[in-house]
Design a protein around this motif. Structure first.
Motif, PDB file in Angstrom:
ATOM      1  N   VAL A  88      38.323  27.045  40.006  1.00  0.00           N
ATOM      2  CA  VAL A  88      39.659  28.044  40.146  1.00  0.00           C
ATOM      3  C   VAL A  88      39.170  29.246  39.287  1.00  0.00           C
ATOM      4  N   VAL A  89      39.285  30.415  39.812  1.00  0.00           N
ATOM      5  CA  VAL A  89      39.006  31.727  38.963  1.00  0.00           C
ATOM      6  C   VAL A  89      39.853  32.489  38.740  1.00  0.00           C
ATOM      7  N   ILE A  90      40.493  32.938  37.527  1.00  0.00           N
ATOM      8  CA  ILE A  90      41.543  33.784  37.795  1.00  0.00           C
ATOM      9  C   ILE A  90      40.836  35.208  36.839  1.00  0.00           C
ATOM     10  N   SER A  91      41.436  36.135  37.721  1.00  0.00           N
ATOM     11  CA  SER A  91      40.841  37.350  37.162  1.00  0.00           C
ATOM     12  C   SER A  91      41.932  38.398  36.954  1.00  0.00           C
ATOM     13  N   PHE A  92      41.906  39.679  36.217  1.00  0.00           N
ATOM     14  CA  PHE A  92      42.896  40.674  36.101  1.00  0.00           C
ATOM     15  C   PHE A  92      42.111  41.881  35.711  1.00  0.00           C
ATOM     16  N   ALA A  93      42.762  42.842  35.975  1.00  0.00           N
ATOM     17  CA  ALA A  93      42.438  44.247  35.727  1.00  0.00           C
ATOM     18  C   ALA A  93      43.821  45.215  35.575  1.00  0.00           C
ATOM     19  N   TYR A  94      43.704  46.205  34.655  1.00  0.00           N
ATOM     20  CA  TYR A  94      44.615  47.168  34.179  1.00  0.00           C
ATOM     21  C   TYR A  94      44.171  48.182  33.555  1.00  0.00           C
ATOM     22  N   GLU A  95      45.011  49.201  33.444  1.00  0.00           N
ATOM     23  CA  GLU A  95      44.691  50.504  32.870  1.00  0.00           C
ATOM     24  C   GLU A  95      45.365  50.737  31.922  1.00  0.00           C
ATOM     25  N   LYS A  96      45.006  51.414  30.714  1.00  0.00           N
ATOM     26  CA  LYS A  96      45.830  51.469  29.509  1.00  0.00           C
ATOM     27  C   LYS A  96      45.471  53.004  28.875  1.00  0.00           C
ATOM     28  N   SER A 105      44.728  62.283  25.876  1.00  0.00           N
ATOM     29  CA  SER A 105      44.948  60.782  25.769  1.00  0.00           C
ATOM     30  C   SER A 105      43.472  59.942  26.358  1.00  0.00           C
ATOM     31  N   LEU A 106      43.633  58.820  25.931  1.00  0.00           N
ATOM     32  CA  LEU A 106      42.419  58.120  26.202  1.00  0.00           C
ATOM     33  C   LEU A 106      42.555  57.035  27.435  1.00  0.00           C
ATOM     34  N   LEU A 107      42.105  57.101  28.271  1.00  0.00           N
ATOM     35  CA  LEU A 107      42.180  55.982  29.165  1.00  0.00           C
ATOM     36  C   LEU A 107      41.171  54.949  29.212  1.00  0.00           C
ATOM     37  N   ILE A 108      41.561  53.561  29.115  1.00  0.00           N
ATOM     38  CA  ILE A 108      40.690  52.512  28.977  1.00  0.00           C
ATOM     39  C   ILE A 108      40.996  51.520  30.205  1.00  0.00           C
ATOM     40  N   ASP A 109      40.010  51.229  30.915  1.00  0.00           N
ATOM     41  CA  ASP A 109      40.046  50.107  32.174  1.00  0.00           C
ATOM     42  C   ASP A 109      39.624  48.923  31.464  1.00  0.00           C
ATOM     43  N   PHE A 110      40.500  48.017  31.708  1.00  0.00           N
ATOM     44  CA  PHE A 110      40.146  46.529  31.262  1.00  0.00           C
ATOM     45  C   PHE A 110      40.305  45.766  32.424  1.00  0.00           C
ATOM     46  N   LYS A 111      39.286  44.961  32.336  1.00  0.00           N
ATOM     47  CA  LYS A 111      39.016  43.953  33.504  1.00  0.00           C
ATOM     48  C   LYS A 111      38.546  42.530  32.681  1.00  0.00           C
ATOM     49  N   GLY A 112      38.845  41.551  33.353  1.00  0.00           N
ATOM     50  CA  GLY A 112      38.229  40.130  32.789  1.00  0.00           C
ATOM     51  C   GLY A 112      38.574  39.081  33.855  1.00  0.00           C
ATOM     52  N   SER A 113      37.898  37.869  33.660  1.00  0.00           N
ATOM     53  CA  SER A 113      37.918  36.897  34.442  1.00  0.00           C
ATOM     54  C   SER A 113      37.928  35.641  33.542  1.00  0.00           C
ATOM     55  N   SER A 114      38.217  34.291  34.178  1.00  0.00           N
ATOM     56  CA  SER A 114      38.033  33.048  33.537  1.00  0.00           C
ATOM     57  C   SER A 114      36.782  32.673  33.781  1.00  0.00           C
ATOM     58  N   SER A 115      35.913  33.266  34.667  1.00  0.00           N
ATOM     59  CA  SER A 115      34.545  32.721  35.091  1.00  0.00           C
ATOM     60  C   SER A 115      33.545  33.220  33.776  1.00  0.00           C
ATOM     61  N   GLY A 116      33.932  34.130  33.220  1.00  0.00           N
ATOM     62  CA  GLY A 116      32.809  34.838  32.341  1.00  0.00           C
ATOM     63  C   GLY A 116      31.654  35.673  32.956  1.00  0.00           C
TER      64      GLY A 116
END
Length: 121
Positions: A88-96, A105-116
């Motif tokens: 099972v792989v859980i991933s996410f992505a969002y902007e801040k 302003s500064l826009l940062i794209d965050f992305k991550g996953s449990s698989s690495g």
């Protein structure tokens, strides 16, 4: 002939302004990165204990982690949950968006996953 050494007052003021701007940027951006690392740790913990659980159950477990860690940036519905190589792989992505000065302003794209191995399928 003696050469003078040292820093002129104008140079001191310029360096003071530069250092203070970098410090202000760090103070505004650091909480966002700390929140990202909390989300990433919660996702990895949920994926580690995912054996035999359904997708709604995994979302519920993440919701509990988010409540304990005070994660308000993303919710359980924002997670992408899928299987890759029978894991099972859980991933996410969002902007801040971090406001800096006036309308800048500064826009940062965050992305991550449990698989690495990066984000998503």
């Amino acid at each position: 002939m003696n050469r003078q050494r040292g820093l002129a007052l104008s140079g001191l003021i310029v360096w003071g302004v530069v250092i203070s701007l970098v410090a202000i940027l760090g103070i505004r951006v650091l909480p966002e990165f700390m929140d990202y690392y909390k989300i990433r740790q919660a996702v990895k913990a949920v994926a580690a204990e995912s054996s035999g659980k359904t997708v709604p159950e995994l979302r519920q477990v993440f919701g509990k982690y988010a409540e304990v860690e005070h994660i308000k940036t993303i919710g359980p519905a924002d997670l992408d949950i899928f299987k890759e190589d029978n894991q099972v792989v859980i991933s996410f992505a969002y902007e801040k968006r971090v406001p800096l000065v006036a309308n800048v302003s500064l826009l940062i794209d965050f992305k991550g996953s449990s698989s690495g191995r990066g984000y998503g399928p």
